[in-house]
Enzyme design. Sequence first.
Site, PDB file in Angstrom:
ATOM      1  CG  MET A   1      -2.022  -1.058   1.168  1.00  0.00           C
ATOM      2  SD  MET A   1      -3.211  -0.853   2.504  1.00  0.00           S
ATOM      3  CE  MET A   1      -4.250  -2.274   2.214  1.00  0.00           C
ATOM      4  CB  CYS A   2       0.021   4.717  -0.661  1.00  0.00           C
ATOM      5  SG  CYS A   2      -0.721   4.181  -2.216  1.00  0.00           S
ATOM      6  CD  GLU A   3       5.284   4.063   4.489  1.00  0.00           C
ATOM      7  OE1 GLU A   3       5.581   5.023   5.241  1.00  0.00           O
ATOM      8  OE2 GLU A   3       5.902   2.984   4.494  1.00  0.00           O
ATOM      9  CG  ASN A 108      -2.262   3.665   3.476  1.00  0.00           C
ATOM     10  OD1 ASN A 108      -2.430   3.368   4.651  1.00  0.00           O
ATOM     11  ND2 ASN A 108      -1.746   2.838   2.594  1.00  0.00           N
TER      12      ASN A 108
END
Length: 272
Positions: A1-3, A108
């Site tokens: 996933m993103c941050e 996110n």
Amino acid sequence: MCELLAMSANVPTDIVFSFTGLMQRGGNTGPHKDGWGVTFYEGKGCRSFKDPMPSAQSPIAKLVTEYPIKSESVICHIRQANSGAVCLENTHPFTRQMWGRNWTYAHNGQLAGYKDALPVSVHIPVGSTDSEHAFCYLLDQLHFEFGSKQPSSETLYKFIAKVSSTINELGVFNLILSDGDYLFAYCSNNLHWITRKAPFGEAKLIDAEVEVDFKQETTDKDIVTVIATQPLTNNESWHKMTSREWQLFKLGESALSGSEACAGSPNDTAEI
């Protein structure tokens, strides 16, 4: 996933230290290599830098670390794509106008069945991500609920928290949102924050050989809150948010907070 990474401060402050750590996670110390972006607020205006390249390799990211833009509200994002192609229009953060202000958003997580569950009609996505679609849905809900007149801050952000909880039912929805004055964070499963104020100490990044002594960089009146998906330093005490908790910051300090467990009633309030 993103941050995610965000900052709220009571004086114009640069985010170079924190961003230096975050950008390493974009293709170097972390897998988030599918683009990055940052938005800085200056009064009612904002400026954004975005690049679909990995932040650890991006000349534009290097520029941001070498050009200390001072702001009271900042939102950053590094992307690990799970919805939508790797391209500029799918790169966070996203900014839209409402009530004469620029609203900036980064997400996110991953949402399932979002097109059917979150219909949009006024604010139409430019790109093809679940993230931007959810942002447009949130703006639509604000439009339908409040029309052309912005409500009080307490009413507004409690409603945003309610809509965030609805979106969160579709998967994972960690959210950072700002209009330049306030910084709102909603935790689905992973957000941390830290408030730095006097007496200031030293901080050391996890992802880069960089240390800073904030006593040398600040005054006794400075207050700075940093929000991140994962802590960026290894010698400070970060607060881990609980699932479905939300926090609202203004000028570096907590203005309002709550959780789904006590819907409609903030856990902590201050002047907003």
